[in-house]
Write an enzyme that holds these catalytic residues in place. Structure first.
Site, PDB file in Angstrom:
ATOM      1  N   HIS A   1      -8.645   1.593  -0.522  1.00 15.81           N
ATOM      2  CA  HIS A   1      -9.055   1.662  -1.937  1.00 15.81           C
ATOM      3  C   HIS A   1      -8.946   0.308  -2.591  1.00 15.81           C
ATOM      4  O   HIS A   1      -8.069  -0.489  -2.247  1.00 15.81           O
ATOM      5  CB  HIS A   1      -8.236   2.702  -2.717  1.00 15.81           C
ATOM      6  CG  HIS A   1      -6.758   2.525  -2.631  1.00 15.81           C
ATOM      7  ND1 HIS A   1      -6.020   2.941  -1.545  1.00 15.81           N
ATOM      8  CD2 HIS A   1      -5.860   1.971  -3.491  1.00 15.81           C
ATOM      9  CE1 HIS A   1      -4.738   2.661  -1.742  1.00 15.81           C
ATOM     10  NE2 HIS A   1      -4.612   2.052  -2.919  1.00 15.81           N
ATOM     11  N   PHE A   2      -9.852   0.093  -3.530  1.00 20.34           N
ATOM     12  CA  PHE A   2      -9.833  -1.091  -4.376  1.00 20.34           C
ATOM     13  C   PHE A   2      -9.506  -0.644  -5.791  1.00 20.34           C
ATOM     14  O   PHE A   2     -10.129   0.294  -6.311  1.00 20.34           O
ATOM     15  CB  PHE A   2     -11.204  -1.794  -4.366  1.00 20.34           C
ATOM     16  CG  PHE A   2     -11.449  -2.623  -3.134  1.00 20.34           C
ATOM     17  CD1 PHE A   2     -11.770  -2.011  -1.925  1.00 20.34           C
ATOM     18  CD2 PHE A   2     -11.371  -4.002  -3.172  1.00 20.34           C
ATOM     19  CE1 PHE A   2     -11.993  -2.766  -0.783  1.00 20.34           C
ATOM     20  CE2 PHE A   2     -11.600  -4.769  -2.030  1.00 20.34           C
ATOM     21  CZ  PHE A   2     -11.908  -4.158  -0.834  1.00 20.34           C
TER      22      PHE A   2
ATOM     23  N   GLN B   1       0.841  -1.209   0.000  1.00 23.10           N
ATOM     24  CA  GLN B   1       0.000   0.000   0.000  1.00 23.10           C
ATOM     25  C   GLN B   1       0.876   1.260   0.000  1.00 23.10           C
ATOM     26  O   GLN B   1       1.857   1.334   0.752  1.00 23.10           O
ATOM     27  CB  GLN B   1      -0.914  -0.001   1.236  1.00 23.10           C
ATOM     28  CG  GLN B   1      -1.909   1.142   1.250  1.00 23.10           C
ATOM     29  CD  GLN B   1      -2.892   1.051   2.418  1.00 23.10           C
ATOM     30  OE1 GLN B   1      -2.682   0.296   3.371  1.00 23.10           O
ATOM     31  NE2 GLN B   1      -3.957   1.836   2.351  1.00 23.10           N
TER      32      GLN B   1
HETATM   33  P1  AMP Z   1      -1.518   1.516  -3.617  1.00 21.17           P
HETATM   34  O1  AMP Z   1      -1.647   2.291  -2.337  1.00 21.17           O
HETATM   35  O2  AMP Z   1      -0.279   0.700  -3.711  1.00 21.17           O
HETATM   36  O3  AMP Z   1      -2.761   0.738  -3.944  1.00 21.17           O
HETATM   37  O4  AMP Z   1      -1.314   2.567  -4.800  1.00 21.17           O
HETATM   38  C1  AMP Z   1      -1.946   3.811  -4.835  1.00 21.17           C
HETATM   39  C2  AMP Z   1      -2.515   4.062  -6.196  1.00 21.17           C
HETATM   40  O5  AMP Z   1      -3.014   5.381  -6.201  1.00 21.17           O
HETATM   41  C3  AMP Z   1      -1.530   3.947  -7.371  1.00 21.17           C
HETATM   42  O6  AMP Z   1      -2.074   3.097  -8.370  1.00 21.17           O
HETATM   43  C4  AMP Z   1      -1.396   5.383  -7.870  1.00 21.17           C
HETATM   44  O7  AMP Z   1      -1.217   5.455  -9.254  1.00 21.17           O
HETATM   45  C5  AMP Z   1      -2.714   5.987  -7.434  1.00 21.17           C
HETATM   46  N1  AMP Z   1      -2.693   7.429  -7.226  1.00 21.17           N
HETATM   47  C6  AMP Z   1      -1.785   8.132  -6.497  1.00 21.17           C
HETATM   48  N2  AMP Z   1      -2.105   9.436  -6.493  1.00 21.17           N
HETATM   49  C7  AMP Z   1      -3.247   9.564  -7.218  1.00 21.17           C
HETATM   50  C8  AMP Z   1      -4.070  10.659  -7.582  1.00 21.17           C
HETATM   51  N3  AMP Z   1      -3.791  11.911  -7.194  1.00 21.17           N
HETATM   52  N4  AMP Z   1      -5.152  10.428  -8.353  1.00 21.17           N
HETATM   53  C9  AMP Z   1      -5.445   9.173  -8.757  1.00 21.17           C
HETATM   54  N5  AMP Z   1      -4.717   8.087  -8.436  1.00 21.17           N
HETATM   55  C10 AMP Z   1      -3.625   8.279  -7.681  1.00 21.17           C
END
Ligand code: AMP
Length: 139
Positions: free
Chosen positions: A103-104, A97
Site C-alpha cells: 500500500h501507498f 510496515q
Molecule cells: P503501515 O503498514 O505501517 O503502512 O500501516 C498500515 C496503515 O493501515 C495504517 O495507517 C493504519 O491506520 C491503516 N489501517 C489499518 N487497518 C485499516 C482499516 N481496516 N481500514 C483502513 N485503514 C487501515
C-alpha cells in the site's frame, strides 16, 4: 521473505469481508480512506492482486498502483486545496510496515502543518465527508 497472508486486513477489505470507505477503484487497484488518518484526506492505494510490499510486487502491480497513486494525489490537492502531498510506503516490519499487503499512503499537506501522531482512530463521519470531497474531485 515471509509468504503473503491472504487473511491480512487489506485482503479482507478487497473481498468485502470488512468495511472500508472506498474512494476509487479500477480493474487493478483500490483506494480507500485510512481509519487512523494522520492528515485530513489520508488514504491508501493498493493493488487488487496479492503481494506483501515493494520487495515482491511485480512491475505490473507497481505500474498500476503508482498510476492510481498519482491520480489520487492530484485529487486530494484539489479536494483539500493542499500545498503538497506526502506519499509513504513501508516494507516489512523493520521498515515500518504493519499491514502486509502492498500500500501507498497519500496525505494531503498544507504549508506549516505537521502530520498528526500515528495510532489514533479517526472520526468515521468526518472520514466519510473527506471521502466525498475526494470523489467529487475525481469526477
Ligand atoms: P503501515 O503498514 O505501517 O503502512 O500501516 C498500515 C496503515 O493501515 C495504517 O495507517 C493504519 O491506520 C491503516 N489501517 C489499518 N487497518 C485499516 C482499516 N481496516 N481500514 C483502513 N485503514 C487501515
Amino acid at each position: 521473505m515471509t509468504a503473503y497472508d491472504p487473511d491480512n486486513i487489506f485482503a479482507k477489505i478487497l473481498r468485502g469481508e470488512i468495511p472500508s470507505t472506498r474512494v476509487y477503484e479500477d480493474d487493478e487497484t483500490l483506494a480507500f480512506m485510512d481509519i487512523m488518518p494522520r492528515a485530513d484526506g489520508h488514504l491508501l492505494v493498493i493493488p487488487k492482486t496479492p503481494c506483501r510490499n515493494l520487495l515482491d510486487a511485480s512491475p505490473q502491480q507497481l505500474t498500476a498502483v503508482i498510476g492510481t497513486a498519482q491520480k489520487l494525489a492530484k485529487a486530494v490537492v484539489t479536494a483539500f486545496d493542499a500545498d503538497g502531498v506526502t506519499v509513504q510506503q513501508f516494507n516489512e516490519a523493520a521498515g515500518g510496515q504493519e499491514v502486509f499487503h502492498l500500500h501507498f499512503h497519500i496525505l494531503p499537506r498544507h504549508d506549516g502543518v505537521a502530520v498528526r501522531a500515528p495510532g489514533t482512530m479517526g472520526d468515521f463521519e468526518l472520514i466519510a465527508e473527506h471521502a466525498e470531497k475526494i470523489k467529487a474531485a475525481l469526477a
